[in-house]
Design a protein around this motif. Structure first.
Motif, PDB file in Angstrom:
ATOM      1  N   ASP A 312      29.825  25.713  46.392  1.00  0.00           N
ATOM      2  CA  ASP A 312      30.842  24.847  45.761  1.00  0.00           C
ATOM      3  C   ASP A 312      31.851  25.667  45.501  1.00  0.00           C
ATOM      4  O   ASP A 312      31.463  26.859  44.569  1.00  0.00           O
ATOM      5  N   ARG A 313      33.100  24.943  45.105  1.00  0.00           N
ATOM      6  CA  ARG A 313      34.209  25.890  44.622  1.00  0.00           C
ATOM      7  C   ARG A 313      34.165  26.402  43.001  1.00  0.00           C
ATOM      8  O   ARG A 313      34.564  27.380  42.521  1.00  0.00           O
ATOM      9  N   SER A 314      33.135  25.531  42.324  1.00  0.00           N
ATOM     10  CA  SER A 314      32.950  26.006  40.830  1.00  0.00           C
ATOM     11  C   SER A 314      32.385  27.414  40.788  1.00  0.00           C
ATOM     12  O   SER A 314      32.370  27.927  39.782  1.00  0.00           O
ATOM     13  N   VAL A 348      38.761  29.587  47.002  1.00  0.00           N
ATOM     14  CA  VAL A 348      39.235  30.834  47.029  1.00  0.00           C
ATOM     15  C   VAL A 348      40.584  30.894  46.306  1.00  0.00           C
ATOM     16  O   VAL A 348      41.723  30.134  47.357  1.00  0.00           O
ATOM     17  N   GLU A 349      40.962  31.376  45.169  1.00  0.00           N
ATOM     18  CA  GLU A 349      42.318  30.879  44.717  1.00  0.00           C
ATOM     19  C   GLU A 349      43.083  32.193  44.503  1.00  0.00           C
ATOM     20  O   GLU A 349      44.316  32.193  44.050  1.00  0.00           O
ATOM     21  N   SER A 350      42.374  33.619  44.471  1.00  0.00           N
ATOM     22  CA  SER A 350      43.013  34.635  44.095  1.00  0.00           C
ATOM     23  C   SER A 350      42.517  35.681  45.185  1.00  0.00           C
ATOM     24  O   SER A 350      41.428  35.796  45.638  1.00  0.00           O
ATOM     25  N   GLY A 367      40.749  27.963  50.692  1.00  0.00           N
ATOM     26  CA  GLY A 367      41.127  27.765  49.194  1.00  0.00           C
ATOM     27  C   GLY A 367      42.811  28.008  49.070  1.00  0.00           C
ATOM     28  O   GLY A 367      43.299  28.447  50.081  1.00  0.00           O
ATOM     29  N   PHE A 368      43.316  27.590  47.786  1.00  0.00           N
ATOM     30  CA  PHE A 368      44.610  27.796  47.788  1.00  0.00           C
ATOM     31  C   PHE A 368      45.182  29.147  48.091  1.00  0.00           C
ATOM     32  O   PHE A 368      46.360  29.260  48.346  1.00  0.00           O
ATOM     33  N   PHE A 369      44.491  30.110  47.966  1.00  0.00           N
ATOM     34  CA  PHE A 369      45.051  31.717  48.102  1.00  0.00           C
ATOM     35  C   PHE A 369      45.457  31.618  49.579  1.00  0.00           C
ATOM     36  O   PHE A 369      46.120  32.443  49.967  1.00  0.00           O
TER      37      PHE A 369
END
Ligand code: C2E
Ligand code: CA
Ligand code: CA
Length: 392
Positions: A312-314, A348-350, A367-369
């Motif tokens: 889960d992305r959290s 995964v944002e970074s 993820g947005f990254f």
């Protein structure tokens, strides 16, 4: 806001809280529930649909607030939640985090004894929260939307954490309704509740298979991941229908992943092992979505024919800054490996998120990254740019 429940075992405190919410929400019916277990049974009967806001105490002898929250998540309680407690700030913010991690719509907390200004402030914030800005949609809207072809899909890349190569895409439903784009959180639950999820799922499957078949045929190792509602497991004809649709689009079942959400699967008690097993036997890959947000036990997990865990992305976003998230991610990777499953890190944002999940042994990242969801036409162009950027 029509129906508000104040759940607190202390009748005096409950009455005070009730009167303050009633003053702030003059149109609502505010009632007091001093027996948490009884109130829970009433709620569970219709999966919490009859209550719009729950104001919950944390410290209750028969069922504490955290257990109550877990139970609410298990029935996918769609309403809003506020904590009202005499506990300190740290406890309240931990409780909020727990509720948020479980996907509940938490507006915040107020300290007991409650002050009317604090209640007003909280309700006002709730009104401008992002979830609130989603328009309310009805079953009729969705039905008409399906007929008019207002639903479409986007695709989000999944890449290998070892060599950054593209491995596939997740299919995400979108709806352009009256000129506005509505996110799945604004219509999936309504569609499930109103018995419309089957036609919605069918349209997502048909569309995504049609849009990706030539791409999949050119790139045999790619997989498309389709989200299935747990309600789809009631449909005994699903495995054969899916197989037929794949055949029509010249797509092999092993190019298709079916994602099922962990919390809802386990909440159902005995998931439909029959359908899951038949899908698996036909060659579809089954993935357990939002892993960690539910409560599956090791036994439950090992009994189900899943080949992929989607963390889960959290737990993933911002993992580098949180020791507890790191422990959860490490543990999940170990579990996945022991059960011989692939593990995908979602959210995964970074670069920090990427580095951590790569280091602890996750297989794939999404993820947005890497990329936001995009139309089918954009995938190949994106893949080329990504390849250049990642130097492979
Ligand atoms: P999900 O299956 O967990 O899908 C991933 C969600 O996370 C997507 O939201 C995606 O846009 C978002 N996401 C991806 N990477 C990031 C990131 O780095 N940061 C953040 N903050 N978010 C990220 P979306 O598209 O709004 O979908 C929400 C949920 O709706 C999905 O969660 C899935 O449970 C459900 N859903 C979407 N399409 C379908 C469908 O066709 N059928 C069913 N039954 N459910 C669907
Ligand atoms: Ca998913
Ligand atoms: Ca997910």
């Amino acid at each position: 806001m029509d129906e508000v429940w104040v759940i607190d075992d202390d009748p005096f405190a409950a009455k005070l809280t009730k009167s303050q919410f009633a003053q702030c929400l003059p149109q609502a019916r505010v009632s007091v529930q001093t027996n948490p277990i009884e109130s829970w049974h009433t709620l569970a009967k219709n999966r919490g649909r009859s209550v719009d806001l729950i104001v919950l105490d944390l410290r209750m002898p028969d069922m504490d607030g955290i257990t109550y929250v877990r139970n609410l998540a298990n029935i996918s309680y769609p309403g809003k939640l506020i904590f009202c407690s005499g506990q300190n700030d740290r406890m309240l913010s931990a409780a909020q985090q727990i509720a948020e991690d479980q996907g509940l719509n938490i507006l915040g907390s107020v300290q007991k004894p409650t002050r009317i200004e604090a209640v007003k402030q909280l309700l006002q914030n709730g009104r401008i929260s992002p979830q609130r800005s989603q328009p309310e949609v009805s079953a009729n809207d969705i039905e008409r939307g399906i007929q008019l072809g207002e639903f479409f899909v986007e695709y989000q890349p999944k890449v290998c954490l070892h060599d950054a190569s593209l491995r596939g895409v997740e299919v995400l439903a979108r709806w352009k309704h009256q000129g506005r784009l509505i996110a799945p959180d604004g219509f999936i639950a309504v569609a499930e509740h109103q018995g419309l999820i089957e036609s919605l799922t069918n349209s997502v499957i048909e569309r995504s298979l049609a849009e990706t078949s030539s791409w999949l045929n050119r790139h045999q190792r790619m997989q498309i991941a389709i989200n299935l509602s747990v309600d789809a497991l009631k449909d005994l004809a699903l495995p054969d229908r899916l197989e037929r649709l794949c055949k029509q689009s010249h797509i092999a079942p092993d190019n298709v992943i079916l994602e099922l959400t962990e919390s809802r699967l386990i909440a159902r008690g005995t998931p439909s092992l029959d359908i899951l097993s038949r899908l698996h036997l036909k060659g579809f890959t089954l993935a357990l979505d939002d892993y960690g947000a539910g409560h599956s036990t090791l036994t439950q997990l090992s009994q189900l024919p899943f080949c992929e865990l989607k963390l889960d992305r959290s737990f993933v976003t911002g993992v580098a800054d949180s020791a507890s998230r790191q422990a959860i991610v490490r543990n999940s990777v170990q579990l996945a490996k022991e059960l011989d499953m692939h593990i995908v890190a979602e959210g995964v944002e970074s670069q920090h998120d990427w580095d951590f999940v790569a280091e602890v042994g996750c297989d794939l990242a999404q993820g947005f990254f890497i990329a936001k969801p995009m139309p089918a036409k954009a995938i190949e162009v994106w893949a080329e740019l990504w390849q250049e950027k990642s130097g492979r």
